[in-house]
Design a protein around this motif. Structure first.
Motif, PDB file in Angstrom:
ATOM      1  N   ARG A   1      -5.687 -11.423  -3.516  1.00  0.00           N
ATOM      2  CA  ARG A   1      -5.221 -10.079  -3.151  1.00  0.00           C
ATOM      3  C   ARG A   1      -4.787 -10.044  -1.688  1.00  0.00           C
ATOM      4  O   ARG A   1      -3.817  -9.388  -1.322  1.00  0.00           O
TER       5      ARG A   1
ATOM      6  N   ALA B   1      -4.739  -8.551 -12.346  1.00  0.00           N
ATOM      7  CA  ALA B   1      -4.273  -7.163 -12.341  1.00  0.00           C
ATOM      8  C   ALA B   1      -4.421  -6.554 -10.946  1.00  0.00           C
ATOM      9  O   ALA B   1      -3.532  -5.824 -10.480  1.00  0.00           O
TER      10      ALA B   1
ATOM     11  N   SER C   1      -1.304  -5.281  -8.743  1.00  0.00           N
ATOM     12  CA  SER C   1      -1.292  -3.901  -8.227  1.00  0.00           C
ATOM     13  C   SER C   1      -0.968  -3.888  -6.743  1.00  0.00           C
ATOM     14  O   SER C   1      -0.212  -3.030  -6.262  1.00  0.00           O
TER      15      SER C   1
ATOM     16  N   ARG D   1       2.668  -4.502  -6.359  1.00  0.00           N
ATOM     17  CA  ARG D   1       3.408  -3.300  -6.760  1.00  0.00           C
ATOM     18  C   ARG D   1       3.391  -2.270  -5.629  1.00  0.00           C
ATOM     19  O   ARG D   1       4.410  -1.646  -5.343  1.00  0.00           O
ATOM     20  N   GLU D   2       2.244  -2.137  -4.967  1.00  0.00           N
ATOM     21  CA  GLU D   2       2.139  -1.208  -3.839  1.00  0.00           C
ATOM     22  C   GLU D   2       3.074  -1.609  -2.702  1.00  0.00           C
ATOM     23  O   GLU D   2       3.577  -0.744  -1.967  1.00  0.00           O
TER      24      GLU D   2
ATOM     25  N   VAL E   1       0.664  -3.620 -14.936  1.00  0.00           N
ATOM     26  CA  VAL E   1      -0.048  -4.799 -14.434  1.00  0.00           C
ATOM     27  C   VAL E   1      -1.118  -5.295 -15.409  1.00  0.00           C
ATOM     28  O   VAL E   1      -1.388  -6.497 -15.471  1.00  0.00           O
ATOM     29  N   ASP E   2      -1.726  -4.396 -16.178  1.00  0.00           N
ATOM     30  CA  ASP E   2      -2.736  -4.844 -17.143  1.00  0.00           C
ATOM     31  C   ASP E   2      -2.105  -5.698 -18.239  1.00  0.00           C
ATOM     32  O   ASP E   2      -2.645  -6.737 -18.621  1.00  0.00           O
TER      33      ASP E   2
END
Length: 199
Positions: free
Chosen positions: A76, A135, A139, A142-143, A153-154
């Motif tokens: 992340r 996921a 995310s 995507r942000e 995303v799932d």
């Protein structure tokens, strides 16, 4: 020696031994005797620290799941760097190392083990947490606008985990997919969310 330190040392010794057995001989060979023999300890040592062999296996899987937490933090944190596909390929390669592939097979075929781990949610334990890790990463991308704002995303992470598991598990033990094969799969699954971002 303090009891807590001793317990951690024994657990690690047994977990390391179990991983060596899995890598060398496969899931079918993983028995309490094989683990204690590999760890070079008396058979009773395992049963002093775990209720039974399925309890030991459940803790082995939970230990592996804990490693996913660390991997997820790093993944992340890498959002916005390199390309999304490069990050996913590296994450999936690290995730589906031979031990994880062998453990997922063990979970599929040992009902008692699956039942003990079921409280973690629907799906196959270990793969469920891997999906959640991807996921969370997607995310974050995507942000940052690196994939489409409406990207599911799932669903993407489920497709990536399922396809990667087939690529890694469908090979002779310890061998990896051909160079570029995993990257091609990742590009195929994520192509739509990249294209829609550009529209």
């Amino acid at each position: 020696m303090p009891t807590g330190v001793h317990l951690r040392d024994v657990r690690k010794q047994l977990f390391d031994a179990a991983e060596r057995v899995l890598l060398r001989d496969g899931p079918a060979a993983l028995t309490s005797r094989a683990v204690t023999t590999e760890a070079d300890v008396a058979k009773g040592v395992l049963h002093r620290h775990f209720a039974d062999f399925d309890d030991f296996l459940a803790e082995l899987v939970r230990d592996r799941i804990a490693r996913l937490t660390d991997q997820g933090v790093l993944l992340r944190a890498g959002a916005g760097t390199r390309t999304v596909a490069e990050n996913l390929v590296d994450a999936l390669t690290e995730l589906f190392d031979p031990v994880t592939v062998a453990l997922s097979s063990l979970i599929f075929f040992r009902d008692e083990l699956r039942i003990r781990l079921r409280h973690r949610g629907n799906g196959v334990p270990l793969l469920v947490e891997a999906r959640q890790m991807l996921a969370a990463y997607l995310s974050a991308e995507r942000e940052q606008g690196r994939i489409a704002a409406d990207a599911e995303v799932d669903s993407l992470s489920l497709s990536l985990i399922g396809a990667a598991h087939l690529l890694f598990a469908g090979r002779q033990q310890g061998t990896l997919p051909e160079p570029g094969e995993l990257a091609k799969m990742v590009h195929t699954i994520t192509a739509d969310v990249h294209q829609r971002r550009l529209l």
